[in-house]
Scaffold this active site. Structure first.
Site, PDB file in Angstrom:
ATOM      1  N   ASN A   9       0.873  -1.181   0.000  1.00 33.37           N
ATOM      2  CA  ASN A   9       0.000   0.000   0.000  1.00 33.37           C
ATOM      3  C   ASN A   9       0.903   1.221   0.000  1.00 33.37           C
ATOM      4  O   ASN A   9       1.536   1.535   1.008  1.00 33.37           O
ATOM      5  CB  ASN A   9      -0.892  -0.025   1.249  1.00 33.37           C
ATOM      6  N   LYS A  11       0.150   4.309  -0.294  1.00 33.05           N
ATOM      7  CA  LYS A  11      -0.430   5.503   0.343  1.00 33.05           C
ATOM      8  C   LYS A  11      -0.146   6.746  -0.519  1.00 33.05           C
ATOM      9  O   LYS A  11      -0.157   6.659  -1.736  1.00 33.05           O
ATOM     10  CB  LYS A  11       0.090   5.639   1.782  1.00 33.05           C
ATOM     11  N   HIS A  94      -9.281   1.378   5.255  1.00 34.21           N
ATOM     12  CA  HIS A  94      -7.971   1.580   5.880  1.00 34.21           C
ATOM     13  C   HIS A  94      -8.105   2.517   7.082  1.00 34.21           C
ATOM     14  O   HIS A  94      -8.865   3.483   7.049  1.00 34.21           O
ATOM     15  CB  HIS A  94      -6.971   2.140   4.862  1.00 34.21           C
ATOM     16  N   GLU A  96      -6.364   4.848   8.087  1.00 33.56           N
ATOM     17  CA  GLU A  96      -6.115   6.268   7.797  1.00 33.56           C
ATOM     18  C   GLU A  96      -7.357   6.916   7.188  1.00 33.56           C
ATOM     19  O   GLU A  96      -7.625   8.093   7.413  1.00 33.56           O
ATOM     20  CB  GLU A  96      -4.884   6.391   6.882  1.00 33.56           C
ATOM     21  N   GLU A 166      -5.130  -4.699  10.686  1.00 36.47           N
ATOM     22  CA  GLU A 166      -4.032  -3.756  10.886  1.00 36.47           C
ATOM     23  C   GLU A 166      -4.248  -3.010  12.203  1.00 36.47           C
ATOM     24  O   GLU A 166      -4.987  -2.020  12.247  1.00 36.47           O
ATOM     25  CB  GLU A 166      -3.984  -2.742   9.740  1.00 36.47           C
ATOM     26  N   GLY A 172       3.097   2.195  10.800  1.00 37.49           N
ATOM     27  CA  GLY A 172       4.069   3.269  10.621  1.00 37.49           C
ATOM     28  C   GLY A 172       4.806   3.639  11.892  1.00 37.49           C
ATOM     29  O   GLY A 172       5.480   4.669  11.953  1.00 37.49           O
ATOM     30  N   SER A 212       3.876  -2.290  10.282  1.00 35.30           N
ATOM     31  CA  SER A 212       5.326  -2.379  10.462  1.00 35.30           C
ATOM     32  C   SER A 212       5.895  -3.749  10.103  1.00 35.30           C
ATOM     33  O   SER A 212       6.829  -4.222  10.764  1.00 35.30           O
ATOM     34  CB  SER A 212       5.720  -1.972  11.891  1.00 35.30           C
TER      35      SER A 212
END
Ligand code: 13P
Length: 249
Positions: A9, A11, A94, A96, A166, A172, A212
């Site tokens: 991904n 992003k 996702h 985010e 996730e 991250g 990660s």
């Protein structure tokens, strides 16, 4: 047997030229693998990415889509637009998108239905925040995310669903869920699906881990029986790292 899948991904990273360069490196170095390998570049780079990977087994997928067919939704992308450039798999939910763009379970449920109506595959993301885990609410939170967005689907639709767990605290941050934490949650997810849809669907849905994943930890995470691959952020932006992760599966 369910599919093994490794997805990058990307992003909001990589210009057009950088995308092209990374795709060339990846397709040049791609090892022989039974796993499905997918990449999700930014929207503006999708058309070129599909063309660049025409003779590669790497699949190009989208990071998001809108639930409406078409219309006055400035800045948004529809399922038909993706299909028209040869993309039939889309990431939905996702963390985010949930955190920064206000995507609720209700919105995500509509997106999932819209994608499935167009016969697209959905990579559905979900996962708890650190506070949920600290207060021991991670299982109930994950269960409600799944139920709210996916459990109104009929059994036939599940052939088009890929799950990606996730944990938000691992995205991250460099902090990965331990292989045992990943396995524990993946087994819980599979059991939750089994209770709602039965053994056959529960055993055939691929559940990816994201957060990660790096070359150094991928093999151990992927070795867990209920972990069917990974959704990779940062490490998928560096061809050698992403290739190493693909090799780990
Ligand atoms: P990182 O691998 O950078 O933690 O990102 C994971 C992710 O969000 C993939 O969708």
């Amino acid at each position: 047997m369910r599919s093994k899948i490794v997805t990058g991904n990307w992003k909001m990273n990589k210009t057009a030229a950088q995308t092209e360069a990374l795709l060339a490196e990846l397709s040049g170095k791609l090892p022989d693998t039974e796993a499905e390998v997918m990449v999700a570049p930014a929207f503006v780079n999708l058309t070129a990415a599909v063309r660049n990977l025409e003779s590669s087994t790497i699949e190009v997928i989208a990071q998001n889509m809108h639930f409406a067919e078409s219309g006055a939704y400035t800045g948004e992308i529809s399922a038909d637009m993706l299909l028209s450039i040869g993309i039939d798999t889309v990431i939905i939910g996702h963390s985010e998108r949930r955190a920064y763009f206000g995507e609720t379970d209700e919105i995500l449920a509509k997106k999932v239905v819209a994608a499935l109506e167009k016969n697209m595959r959905v990579m559905f993301c979900f996962g708890e925040e650190l506070e949920d885990r600290k207060s021991d609410k991670h299982f109930s939170l994950v269960e409600s995310q799944l139920k709210n967005a996916l459990f109104s689907l009929d059994a036939n639709s599940w052939g088009k669903i890929i799950l990606a767990y996730e944990p938000v605290w691992a995205i991250g941050t460099g902090e990965t869920a331990s292989p045992e934490q990943a396995q524990e949650m993946h087994a819980f997810i599979r059991k939750t699906i089994l209770e709602a849809y039965g053994t056959s669907i529960a055993n055939s849905v691929s559940i990816l881990y994201g957060g990660s994943v790096k070359p150094a930890n991928a093999e151990e995470i992927f070795s867990k029986p209920d972990v069917d691959g990974g959704l990779i952020g940062g490490a998928s932006l560096v061809s050698d790292d992403f290739i190493a992760i693909i090799k780990a599966i």
